[in-house]
Each structure stands twice: as C-alpha cells, then as structure tokens.
Design an enzyme around this catalytic site. Structure first.
Site, PDB file in Angstrom:
ATOM      1  N   CYS A  43       0.839  -1.196   0.000  1.00 19.11           N
ATOM      2  CA  CYS A  43       0.000   0.000   0.000  1.00 19.11           C
ATOM      3  C   CYS A  43       0.880   1.255   0.000  1.00 19.11           C
ATOM      4  O   CYS A  43       1.988   1.253   0.526  1.00 19.11           O
ATOM      5  CB  CYS A  43      -0.920  -0.003   1.222  1.00 19.11           C
ATOM      6  SG  CYS A  43      -2.043   1.416   1.254  1.00 19.11           S
ATOM      7  N   ASP A  45       0.427   3.804   1.704  1.00 21.94           N
ATOM      8  CA  ASP A  45       0.369   4.421   3.031  1.00 21.94           C
ATOM      9  C   ASP A  45       1.775   4.779   3.537  1.00 21.94           C
ATOM     10  O   ASP A  45       2.682   3.938   3.532  1.00 21.94           O
ATOM     11  CB  ASP A  45      -0.300   3.451   4.006  1.00 21.94           C
ATOM     12  CG  ASP A  45      -0.689   4.130   5.313  1.00 21.94           C
ATOM     13  OD1 ASP A  45      -1.889   4.149   5.626  1.00 21.94           O
ATOM     14  OD2 ASP A  45       0.218   4.629   6.021  1.00 21.94           O
ATOM     15  N   ARG A  47       2.942   5.129   6.340  1.00 21.32           N
ATOM     16  CA  ARG A  47       3.415   4.475   7.572  1.00 21.32           C
ATOM     17  C   ARG A  47       3.966   3.076   7.323  1.00 21.32           C
ATOM     18  O   ARG A  47       4.551   2.459   8.212  1.00 21.32           O
ATOM     19  CB  ARG A  47       2.255   4.384   8.581  1.00 21.32           C
ATOM     20  CG  ARG A  47       1.711   5.736   8.989  1.00 21.32           C
ATOM     21  CD  ARG A  47       0.375   5.596   9.679  1.00 21.32           C
ATOM     22  NE  ARG A  47      -0.649   5.070   8.773  1.00 21.32           N
ATOM     23  CZ  ARG A  47      -1.895   4.794   9.121  1.00 21.32           C
ATOM     24  NH1 ARG A  47      -2.272   4.980  10.363  1.00 21.32           N
ATOM     25  NH2 ARG A  47      -2.755   4.322   8.241  1.00 21.32           N
ATOM     26  N   HIS A  99      -2.173  -3.875   5.123  1.00 17.04           N
ATOM     27  CA  HIS A  99      -1.948  -3.428   6.504  1.00 17.04           C
ATOM     28  C   HIS A  99      -3.280  -3.098   7.167  1.00 17.04           C
ATOM     29  O   HIS A  99      -4.196  -2.588   6.511  1.00 17.04           O
ATOM     30  CB  HIS A  99      -1.005  -2.219   6.544  1.00 17.04           C
ATOM     31  CG  HIS A  99      -1.591  -0.975   5.933  1.00 17.04           C
ATOM     32  ND1 HIS A  99      -2.108   0.051   6.690  1.00 17.04           N
ATOM     33  CD2 HIS A  99      -1.764  -0.611   4.646  1.00 17.04           C
ATOM     34  CE1 HIS A  99      -2.554   1.003   5.886  1.00 17.04           C
ATOM     35  NE2 HIS A  99      -2.361   0.634   4.637  1.00 17.04           N
ATOM     36  N   CYS A 102      -5.983   0.240   6.915  1.00 16.55           N
ATOM     37  CA  CYS A 102      -5.798   0.739   5.544  1.00 16.55           C
ATOM     38  C   CYS A 102      -6.960   1.666   5.150  1.00 16.55           C
ATOM     39  O   CYS A 102      -8.121   1.261   5.151  1.00 16.55           O
ATOM     40  CB  CYS A 102      -5.708  -0.439   4.575  1.00 16.55           C
ATOM     41  SG  CYS A 102      -5.390   0.082   2.874  1.00 16.55           S
TER      42      CYS A 102
HETATM   43 CO    CO Z   1      -3.422   1.278   2.981  1.00 16.73          CO
END
Ligand code: CO
Length: 226
Positions: A43, A45, A47, A99, A102
């Site tokens: 992803c 993302d 993090r 994750h 998400c």
């Molecule tokens: Co995500």
C-alpha cells in the site's frame, strides 16, 4: 514549507556519508546491477515503509505500491512490474502486503461517492462481495475491517497467480512463490497469512490456465530439465 523540503537533502547527504563510511564502494556496487530476490506489492500508506520494516537494504527488494495494494489486470503499472520482476529479475518470492488500518479498505467499506477513486475501490468492494457471507457474520466492525484487509491481500495474491508469466515461470523453475502478508501498525509486526500457494495455483489453473506449453517445454529443455 521550504525547511521541510530542504531537510531531505540534508538527510540524503548524511546517508551518503554513512554508506561510504561503511563501504567506500557502496555506490559503485549499487550502480552496477540489481538482483533482488523479492517483489513487494504494498500500500502507498506513508506508515508502511517496505524496506525499513523488512530490514532490507537497497538492491534487495523490487517494489510497487498503490492505494490498498491492488493487483488489477487493467493496471499497466502493477502488471508491468510483475512481468519485469518475474521474467527479467527472476525474483524468488512475490509478496502482497496489506496493513490493518488501511484507508483504502476503509473507504471501500463506506457507502460514498469518491469520484475517481470509485473504480479503484470497486476492486475491494468486489472482494467484499466474494466473501460477503463470512464478512457479514462478523458483528464487530473493527474485526470485520481487519478481516477485509486480510481477504483483500488473499484475493490480490490470486490475481498475481492468474498472470501467465507467474504460472509459466513457476512451471519451469518452481518459483516465484506468492505470499500474502499483513503489516500490523499497532505492533509493527508482519503477519504471514500463509496462503496455500500450490493449491491456489492448481485451482486457479482450472479456469485461468494461461501457460504456453511450447514456451514452457522449450525453457525446460534449455535448462536440461527434460
Ligand atoms: Co493502505
């Protein structure tokens, strides 16, 4: 604004210095070639930092990331990455890593018009529909959300296995192996969903068998496997 941008160049300078201190030939080696063993599909993302959480160094993992780690047949980016990683880099393992928490998966669980995100998130809504009985039986909303993250990873692994290049390469060399993982932001741990790659492959090939037997036979002959 300016300061936050400039800090990256300061960080880069320090990183170059630290790498050269460890090994004066670091960038000479890095620029020569790449032979990563892993392809990571994750992803976007901020993090979920692929190399950092896996403890891998530059050159060790080929990476593609998008919203909610999707592998869609119409996404030329992800499919080209997989084709290149399998056919040319000969990666041994393909990892689809989702994750918990998400945002893409959460958005897909929400009844809302999200404009251009609609067709992208529809892939996750389709995962929900495929597993609706299981998901609807989970009364705790957070647990249902976590489970959809896991099922989305599982379905994206299946999408990887549907690809001709993956099926053909596996027939020749018994790799790449496809893995489904979930990164838990709450603990920092990677959870292996232990998807049954071989059985999924067998099952998938009942419908999605895309292997070109002549190509596979000639590759096996070339490698003296026949
Ligand atoms: Co995500």
């Amino acid at each position: 604004m300016k300061k936050s941008y400039e800090v990256i160049f300061e960080n880069n300078k320090k990183w170059v210095e630290s790498k050269l201190a460890e090994n004066p030939d670091f960038f000479k080696i890095l620029s020569a070639s790449q032979t990563p063993e892993y392809l990571y599909i994750g992803c976007s993302d901020s993090r979920v930092s692929a190399e950092e959480m896996m403890g891998l160094k530059p050159g060790e993992v080929f990476v593609t990331r998008n919203v909610a780690n999707l592998v869609n047949t119409l996404d030329m980016s992800a499919t080209a990455v997989i084709q290149y990683a399998v056919e040319h880099l000969k990666v041994k393992h393909i990892i689809v890593c989702g994750h918990y928490g998400c945002g893409g998966v959460k958005a897909a669980m929400t009844a809302q018009d999200l404009g251009l995100m609609n067709p992208w998130l529809r892939n996750i809504r389709d995962v929900y529909r495929l597993h609706q009985t299981e998901l609807d039986a989970i009364t705790d909303e957070h647990k249902r959300y976590d489970r959809l993250v896991e099922l989305n990873v599982q379905e994206q692994c299946i999408n990887v296995i549907k690809m001709a290049v993956v099926q053909e390469q596996y027939l020749v060399d018994e790799y790449p192996i496809v893995h489904g993982w979930v990164f838990d932001l709450r603990t920092g741990k990677i959870i292996d969903l232990e998807i049954d790659f071989e059985n999924i492959l067998k099952d998938i090939q009942k419908i999605y068998n895309l292997t070109n037997s002549e190509w596979v036979m000639s590759r096996k002959k070339n490698k003296n496997l026949l």
